[in-house]
Design a protein around this motif. Structure first.
Motif, PDB file in Angstrom:
ATOM      1  N   VAL A   1       0.098   4.104   0.541  1.00  0.00           N
ATOM      2  CA  VAL A   1      -0.190   5.536   1.543  1.00  0.00           C
ATOM      3  C   VAL A   1       0.882   4.676   2.820  1.00  0.00           C
TER       4      VAL A   1
ATOM      5  N   PHE B   1      -2.977   5.950   9.269  1.00  0.00           N
ATOM      6  CA  PHE B   1      -3.436   5.116   8.414  1.00  0.00           C
ATOM      7  C   PHE B   1      -2.991   3.663   9.172  1.00  0.00           C
TER       8      PHE B   1
ATOM      9  N   CYS C   1      -3.882  -2.442  -5.197  1.00  0.00           N
ATOM     10  CA  CYS C   1      -2.494  -2.437  -5.069  1.00  0.00           C
ATOM     11  C   CYS C   1      -2.638  -3.330  -4.392  1.00  0.00           C
ATOM     12  N   CYS C   2      -3.362  -3.517  -2.553  1.00  0.00           N
ATOM     13  CA  CYS C   2      -3.422  -4.390  -1.858  1.00  0.00           C
ATOM     14  C   CYS C   2      -4.452  -5.470  -2.222  1.00  0.00           C
TER      15      CYS C   2
ATOM     16  N   CYS D   1      -7.158   6.528   2.670  1.00  0.00           N
ATOM     17  CA  CYS D   1      -6.957   4.886   1.421  1.00  0.00           C
ATOM     18  C   CYS D   1      -7.447   5.513  -0.366  1.00  0.00           C
ATOM     19  N   ASN D   2      -6.794   5.757  -1.518  1.00  0.00           N
ATOM     20  CA  ASN D   2      -7.294   6.217  -2.728  1.00  0.00           C
ATOM     21  C   ASN D   2      -8.041   5.270  -4.170  1.00  0.00           C
ATOM     22  N   ILE D   3      -8.218   4.343  -3.241  1.00  0.00           N
ATOM     23  CA  ILE D   3      -8.291   2.926  -3.850  1.00  0.00           C
ATOM     24  C   ILE D   3      -7.485   2.702  -5.167  1.00  0.00           C
ATOM     25  N   THR D   4      -6.605   2.130  -4.781  1.00  0.00           N
ATOM     26  CA  THR D   4      -5.189   2.200  -5.742  1.00  0.00           C
ATOM     27  C   THR D   4      -6.339   0.209  -6.070  1.00  0.00           C
TER      28      THR D   4
ATOM     29  N   ILE E   1     -12.908  -1.995   1.820  1.00  0.00           N
ATOM     30  CA  ILE E   1     -12.826  -1.020   2.006  1.00  0.00           C
ATOM     31  C   ILE E   1     -14.233   0.341   1.946  1.00  0.00           C
TER      32      ILE E   1
ATOM     33  N   PRO F   1      -4.326  -1.342   5.058  1.00  0.00           N
ATOM     34  CA  PRO F   1      -5.544  -2.424   4.713  1.00  0.00           C
ATOM     35  C   PRO F   1      -6.052  -3.436   5.403  1.00  0.00           C
TER      36      PRO F   1
ATOM     37  N   CYS G   1       0.700  -1.435  -0.078  1.00  0.00           N
ATOM     38  CA  CYS G   1       0.162   0.133  -0.107  1.00  0.00           C
ATOM     39  C   CYS G   1       0.460   1.496   0.040  1.00  0.00           C
TER      40      CYS G   1
ATOM     41  N   THR H   1     -10.871  -4.457  -1.376  1.00  0.00           N
ATOM     42  CA  THR H   1     -11.109  -2.987  -1.995  1.00  0.00           C
ATOM     43  C   THR H   1     -12.305  -3.099  -2.086  1.00  0.00           C
TER      44      THR H   1
HETATM   45 FE1  F3S Z   1      -4.406   1.403   0.080  1.00  0.00          FE
HETATM   46 FE2  F3S Z   1      -5.337  -0.244  -0.811  1.00  0.00          FE
HETATM   47 FE3  F3S Z   1      -6.451   2.031  -0.242  1.00  0.00          FE
HETATM   48  S1  F3S Z   1      -3.691  -0.565  -1.801  1.00  0.00           S
HETATM   49  S2  F3S Z   1      -4.765   2.758  -1.007  1.00  0.00           S
HETATM   50  S3  F3S Z   1      -5.578   0.302   0.752  1.00  0.00           S
HETATM   51  S4  F3S Z   1      -7.262   0.212  -2.271  1.00  0.00           S
END
Ligand code: F3S
Length: 248
Positions: free
Chosen positions: A157, A167, A207-208, A202-205, A223, A170, A155, A219
């Motif tokens: 972040v 923070f 990657c997690c 969390c800006n919904i990338t 999330i 995830p 992540c 996600t």
């Molecule tokens: Fe991190 Fe997953 Fe959000 S990688 S920014 S917790 S979508």
């Protein structure tokens, strides 16, 4: 037939510094990266540090980065990589190095401790707790987590912005979602999900989700619904309860 050899570049060092060391190991069908690391330990560098337990993808201990990608070493086949090219094995990047491939993941356990535990409503008159399968369908997926912390490691972040104070990452947003969506739990953690665990960072990338070895849809199923439950309700306890019971 002659055994094939594989080249590995393994990080050796501590927090004070280190370097890559090159190794060659003989491969065999079904060999995983953790087997190669063990082979190096047995025959070439007995002081090579690696954390592992089950070798079956259940314990979440052997997390590392293989060619820069977060992986469980025990579930990563050597045959997945191009023959003849060195395979690079490095410790997880988001956590402080202890030695070689072993990192200090205690920040995760500190985060876990901050989450108020499951607080179920009283039992029914006959001493049982009742819930319907449909009410727990979604959170059942989240319970597959083996706490390998690969999602925490990847992540951005957690990794880049060093927001570790505010923070949770995830893994713990999933844990908070599990509690919030649990039909028997009574504690309203929404305020702290925002304030103490930083769901807004969390800006919904996603990657997690990509690196989860249990294929938990972190996600989309965890999330994002958690964000919605917090944002839309304006902390309205009735709407919260209705959502909770409806499993949305
Ligand atoms: Fe991190 Fe997953 Fe959000 S990688 S920014 S917790 S979508």
């Amino acid at each position: 037939s002659k055994a094939k050899a594989a080249k590995l570049r393994v990080f050796r060092g501590t927090a004070a510094g280190g370097d890559f060391q090159n190794y060659e190991v003989e491969t065999y069908p079904g060999m995983v990266v953790l087997d190669a690391i063990h082979d190096i330990q047995a025959k070439q560098s007995p002081d090579l540090a690696v954390r592992w337990n089950c070798k079956a993808g259940r314990c979440g201990s052997c997390s590392a980065e293989v060619n820069g990608k977060p992986r469980l070493m025990c579930m990563t086949r050597m045959s997945a990589y191009p023959e003849g090219e060195p395979i690079t094995v490095t410790p997880m990047r988001a956590f402080p190095i202890i030695k070689d491939l072993v990192t200090d993941v205690s920040w995760n356990f500190e985060m876990a401790k901050k989450i108020p535990p499951f607080k179920p409503r009283p039992r029914d008159a006959d001493g049982n707790w009742r819930m319907q399968q449909i009410d727990i369908d979604r959170i059942q997926e989240f319970r597959k987590c083996i706490e390998c912390f690969l999602c925490q490691n990847v992540c951005h972040v957690v990794r880049d912005h060093q927001k570790k104070e505010v923070f949770s990452g995830p893994r713990f947003l999933i844990h908070l979602a599990t509690l919030d969506m649990h039909p028997l739990d009574t504690l309203d953690r929404r305020e702290m999900v925002k304030r103490d665990f930083g769901v807004g960072f969390c800006n919904i990338t996603k990657c997690c989700t990509e690196v989860c070895p249990e294929h938990i849809t972190i996600t989309d199923n965890g999330i994002i619904p958690l964000k919605e439950r917090i944002a839309d309700d304006h902390y309205d306890p009735v709407r919260w309860l209705l959502r909770k019971v409806a499993g949305k």
